[in-house]
Design a protein around this motif. Structure first.
Motif, mmCIF file in Angstrom:
data_model
loop_
_atom_site.group_PDB
_atom_site.id
_atom_site.type_symbol
_atom_site.label_atom_id
_atom_site.label_comp_id
_atom_site.label_asym_id
_atom_site.label_seq_id
_atom_site.Cartn_x
_atom_site.Cartn_y
_atom_site.Cartn_z
ATOM 1 N N GLU A 179 43.687 43.152 31.153
ATOM 2 C CA GLU A 179 43.826 43.649 32.533
ATOM 3 C C GLU A 179 42.505 44.205 33.057
ATOM 4 N N GLN A 180 41.717 44.846 32.211
ATOM 5 C CA GLN A 180 40.406 45.342 32.630
ATOM 6 C C GLN A 180 39.486 44.184 33.008
ATOM 7 N N ARG B 296 40.506 41.255 34.071
ATOM 8 C CA ARG B 296 41.024 40.737 35.350
ATOM 9 C C ARG B 296 40.538 41.576 36.529
#
Length: 74
Positions: A38-39, A41
């Protein structure tokens, strides 16, 4: 494998290079040992790279990296 001091831009430059290769039609799997998927992304979104067709994974163990590569091969 890329290393260096925190905050010098390793992740940014590698993500940009991976996105460029993906945009050129290459299959790309970006595996980060420091950042969660997620980081990565979020960084891609900030850099305007969300359209690059690349797979993302987070792993530090060779066994997990190999499994990610095998999964993307199919």
């Amino acid at each position: 494998l890329v290393g260096g001091d925190p905050g010098i831009g390793k992740s940014t430059i590698l993500l940009q290079a991976a996105a460029r290769m993906a945009g050129a039609g290459k299959r790309v799997l970006y595996i980060s040992g420091e950042e969660a998927v997620e980081q990565v992304r979020l960084r891609a979104r900030r850099l305007g790279l969300t359209e690059a067709p690349m797979a993302l994974a987070n792993a530090t163990a060779l066994r997990d990296i190999t499994a990610s590569l095998e999964a993307e091969r199919d």
